[in-house]
Design an enzyme around this catalytic site. Sequence first.
Site, short mmCIF file in Angstrom:
data_model
loop_
_atom_site.label_atom_id
_atom_site.label_comp_id
_atom_site.label_asym_id
_atom_site.label_seq_id
_atom_site.Cartn_x
_atom_site.Cartn_y
_atom_site.Cartn_z
N HIS A 68 18.23 -53.19 4.38
CA HIS A 68 18.19 -51.75 4.16
C HIS A 68 17.18 -51.05 5.08
O HIS A 68 16.43 -50.19 4.63
CB HIS A 68 17.80 -51.45 2.70
CG HIS A 68 18.75 -51.97 1.68
ND1 HIS A 68 18.49 -51.95 0.32
CD2 HIS A 68 19.99 -52.52 1.80
CE1 HIS A 68 19.51 -52.47 -0.34
NE2 HIS A 68 20.43 -52.82 0.54
N HIS A 125 19.77 -49.27 -3.34
CA HIS A 125 20.66 -49.53 -2.20
C HIS A 125 21.02 -48.23 -1.48
O HIS A 125 21.51 -47.29 -2.10
CB HIS A 125 21.90 -50.25 -2.68
CG HIS A 125 21.64 -51.29 -3.75
ND1 HIS A 125 21.30 -50.94 -5.04
CD2 HIS A 125 21.61 -52.62 -3.71
CE1 HIS A 125 21.08 -52.04 -5.75
NE2 HIS A 125 21.26 -53.08 -4.96
C1 LIG Z 1 24.38 -57.45 5.56
C2 LIG Z 1 24.10 -56.08 4.97
C3 LIG Z 1 24.20 -55.91 3.59
C4 LIG Z 1 23.96 -54.66 3.03
N1 LIG Z 1 24.20 -54.46 1.70
C5 LIG Z 1 24.18 -53.20 1.20
C6 LIG Z 1 24.63 -52.91 -0.10
O1 LIG Z 1 25.19 -53.77 -0.79
N2 LIG Z 1 24.50 -51.64 -0.56
C7 LIG Z 1 23.94 -50.65 0.18
O2 LIG Z 1 23.79 -49.54 -0.31
N3 LIG Z 1 23.54 -50.90 1.43
C8 LIG Z 1 23.68 -52.12 1.96
N4 LIG Z 1 23.34 -52.34 3.26
C9 LIG Z 1 22.79 -51.21 4.04
C10 LIG Z 1 23.84 -50.19 4.49
O3 LIG Z 1 24.99 -50.84 4.96
C11 LIG Z 1 23.21 -49.30 5.55
O4 LIG Z 1 22.12 -48.61 4.98
C12 LIG Z 1 24.18 -48.28 6.13
O5 LIG Z 1 25.33 -48.90 6.65
C13 LIG Z 1 23.50 -47.45 7.22
O6 LIG Z 1 24.43 -46.53 7.73
P1 LIG Z 1 24.29 -45.88 9.18
O7 LIG Z 1 25.57 -45.16 9.42
O8 LIG Z 1 23.03 -45.12 9.25
O9 LIG Z 1 24.12 -47.09 10.19
P2 LIG Z 1 24.98 -48.43 10.40
O10 LIG Z 1 25.85 -48.69 9.23
O11 LIG Z 1 24.04 -49.47 10.82
O12 LIG Z 1 25.96 -48.07 11.59
C14 LIG Z 1 25.51 -47.90 12.90
C15 LIG Z 1 26.65 -48.24 13.84
O13 LIG Z 1 26.26 -47.87 15.17
C16 LIG Z 1 26.69 -48.86 16.06
N5 LIG Z 1 25.83 -48.82 17.23
C17 LIG Z 1 24.52 -49.15 17.30
N6 LIG Z 1 24.07 -49.00 18.56
C18 LIG Z 1 25.11 -48.57 19.29
C19 LIG Z 1 25.27 -48.24 20.65
N7 LIG Z 1 24.25 -48.32 21.51
N8 LIG Z 1 26.51 -47.85 21.08
C20 LIG Z 1 27.55 -47.76 20.22
N9 LIG Z 1 27.45 -48.06 18.91
C21 LIG Z 1 26.23 -48.46 18.45
C22 LIG Z 1 26.54 -50.15 15.27
O14 LIG Z 1 27.32 -51.18 15.84
C23 LIG Z 1 27.00 -49.72 13.89
O15 LIG Z 1 28.38 -49.89 13.70
C24 LIG Z 1 23.57 -53.57 3.86
C25 LIG Z 1 23.49 -53.76 5.23
C26 LIG Z 1 23.76 -55.00 5.80
C27 LIG Z 1 23.67 -55.15 7.30
#
Ligand SMILES: Cc1cc2nc3c(=O)[nH]c(=O)nc-3n(C[C@H](O)[C@H](O)[C@H](O)COP(=O)(O)OP(=O)(O)OC[C@H]3O[C@@H](n4cnc5c(N)ncnc54)[C@H](O)[C@@H]3O)c2cc1C
Length: 572
Positions: free
Chosen positions: A513, A551
Amino acid sequence: MVALYAFRALLAFATVSSTVAQQLTGTYDYVIVGGGPAGFVLAEKLSQNPSKRVVLLEAGPDGINNSLVNTPAYYPLLTEYKWNYTSQPDPNLGGNAPDLKQGRAFGGGSAVNGMAYCRGARSVFNEWATISGNPGLAWNSLLEDFKATSHYEFQPADYEQYVNLSASGNGPLEVSRTSAYTGFDVPFISTLKAGLGVEEVDMLDGTGIGLDLGIAAINAGERTRSYARNAFGSLIETRRNAQMIPNAWVTKVGFRGKKATSVSYVNTLNGKKTTLAAKEVIVTAGAVNTPQLLMLSGVGPKSKLTELGIPVVADIPAVGTNLYDHPVAVVMLEVTPEVKTVWQWAFNETEKVIAEQQYAANRSGPLGWNNGFVYAATRVPDAVFAGVNATHYTSLPADRPHIIWEYTTVPFKQVTNTSLVTAWVSLVQAEDPGYVTIPSKDYKDDPLIFSNYYGSPADKKAIIWAYKKMREMMASEEMQSVVVQEAYPGSNVPNTDEEVWKAIQNASFSFHHPLGTAALGKVLDSDWRVKGLQGIRVVGAAAFPGPPSCHPMADVYAIAHRAARDIQAADH
Ligand SMILES: Cc1cc2nc3c(=O)[nH]c(=O)nc-3n(C[C@H](O)[C@H](O)[C@H](O)COP(=O)(O)OP(=O)(O)OC[C@H]3O[C@@H](n4cnc5c(N)ncnc54)[C@H](O)[C@@H]3O)c2cc1C
Ligand SMILES: *[C@@H]1O[C@H](CO)[C@@H](O)[C@H](O)[C@H]1NC(C)=O
Ligand SMILES: *[C@@H]1O[C@H](CO)[C@@H](O)[C@H](O)[C@H]1NC(C)=O
Ligand SMILES: *[C@@H]1O[C@H](CO)[C@@H](O)[C@H](O)[C@H]1NC(C)=O
Ligand SMILES: *[C@@H]1O[C@H](CO)[C@@H](O)[C@H](O)[C@H]1NC(C)=O
Ligand SMILES: *[C@@H]1O[C@H](CO)[C@@H](O)[C@H](O)[C@H]1NC(C)=O
Ligand SMILES: *[C@@H]1O[C@H](CO)[C@@H](O)[C@H](O)[C@H]1NC(C)=O
Ligand SMILES: *[C@@H]1O[C@H](CO)[C@@H](O)[C@H](O)[C@H]1NC(C)=O
Ligand SMILES: *[C@@H]1O[C@H](CO)[C@@H](O)[C@H](O)[C@H]1NC(C)=O
């Protein structure tokens, strides 16, 4: 329900061809970098206006048809679709280095995560509104965005669960409870209730403290993962003014003076480089990659950028700082055969075949679950902090928990080749943050992550107390119906502060997280803009001012929806 799923897939198939054919030319109104929950919500919402051209760039592939993604219980088996990050050795953990893998596919973390959907304490969002200067982030306002991004669907099951339907909405993401208990839940629930003095609540309605029987982003009935790609991407696909491009690794945001004007990316399949002109760039690359991309583009601490030979666009020392996570410390329990664990259906051939048949026949059995999901969230009693400065903990608002108590049938530490359950305690409002930086100006080099778990004396007191308490509870009379023995640290290890601290250092993991590394208030202004720059915003987990009380995924969907509304209003 299976028929409905097939129909949706067909619908997506029929419309997808119209978007891929489009040329990537001209200036985009919005170039969104990173296809996680934040990126997909923004792309969906901003492309509702047909006069705005929107493109979503994602480094990873599109796993829409991958059964490892779509079958909820399979998430621990999913090794592809991740940035394989490991933190730097953490001196607080005796040099152990927690794994901090991040999602790397359409859907980002929501494609690979455990699907737990929790919103947590009202006071978190009220505090974010104050810190950011954006009143829309206060709980009473943000509840509209939680509702606009998700809907609750009733899942028949033979147990009771309290759900506050007035906190439920009609957005694309489907959330539901589990279709059946794992066999561990009943004694775990009553042990937590008795041991912690908590009552059952619904942690989707603004409640921060209590016991929750779990709501997950899983389609009820179908028992498949509901995530950013299928919930929001299926809407984006139908629009001619929007494109979502997988395998597009963004290497740099280009600036003219202080204004962001372009985004460059490499196609990871053929190495082809492309630069897109942008009126507005929105970085939604998650908490690890967002500060990395900002720094590679010249936005960050000047001294670091200069040292690495990166021309400075803006000197913002806070980029990469304020890294919070929810560290977990685990107690491993060997359990009786009645408990349906991952070890059973993944390694026992008989159990595996039964589980596959159940899921194929009517979506019953363990494959449609997220491997057990019940948790409690509570405070640490003030007296525990005697002798250390506990101002951080004692001054948090009363609805704010310090610790989450949870279990999973996923073996975090496979200490014996037996059927194990992981019981853990997590520090959800840690005092001392870590940070993220980069080792070079090469975008291919992994960022450096300094986890700094249990960094303050009060953080350490809190985790030790909680770990001891979890061991005591798991050794109670009631748990003996399902627990054969404590497999880690092991019943021969005394439950003293010193021994327990050593055990914690060797059994701490990231809850995955991470957040806060381009925070509202520090790096961003009240309208999600990087301070001092034009045409560039950051949204998602990186923008969180501090850790939420549970979460974080639900909060990412909601704040991205709020950000989209703010951006529409600002650009009107
Ligand atoms: C293994 C795991 C288990 C988790 N379990 C839970 C859970 O059960 N419940 C919960 O609430 N949260 C959970 N989380 C946390 C939750 O998934 C994240 O807080 C959330 O996905 C964050 O969203 P975001 O859109 O900010 O970033 P992210 O979901 O991290 O998305 C960012 C995206 O940007 C892309 N990216 C990064 N750099 C670049 C670049 N330079 N060029 C192009 N694309 C790029 C990445 O590939 C990714 O797809 C978990 C996370 C993981 C990894
Ligand atoms: C998913 O499957 C559909 C239907 O078979 C197909 O049209 C589509 O191209 C597939 N998508 C991906 C990303 O593999
Ligand atoms: C991470 O490791 C897995 C398993 O080895 C691999 O499939 C995947 O491609 C790796 N991710 C990256 C970004 O290299
Ligand atoms: C149900 O949720 C709504 C919305 O958060 C809240 O106003 C109400 O107090 C909750 N009801 C109960 C009984 O907690
Ligand atoms: C595998 O599962 C079957 C059915 O539950 C059980 O009878 C058998 O003992 C298990 N095998 C092992 C090696 O645990
Ligand atoms: C679901 O399928 C399993 C395996 O075929 C079967 O044992 C079970 O009775 C079915 N349940 C329902 C509700 O139909
Ligand atoms: C105790 O910690 C708080 C921050 O939580 C800090 O403001 C205060 O100065 C500290 N007090 C002492 C005596 O160190
Ligand atoms: C672990 O146990 C399972 C089931 O008893 C067995 O199939 C497997 O070979 C064992 N693995 C190891 C590494 O001993
Ligand atoms: C922790 O791990 C180290 C290195 O693997 C080992 O030497 C030590 O005995 C372990 N301590 C405990 C308490 O598990």
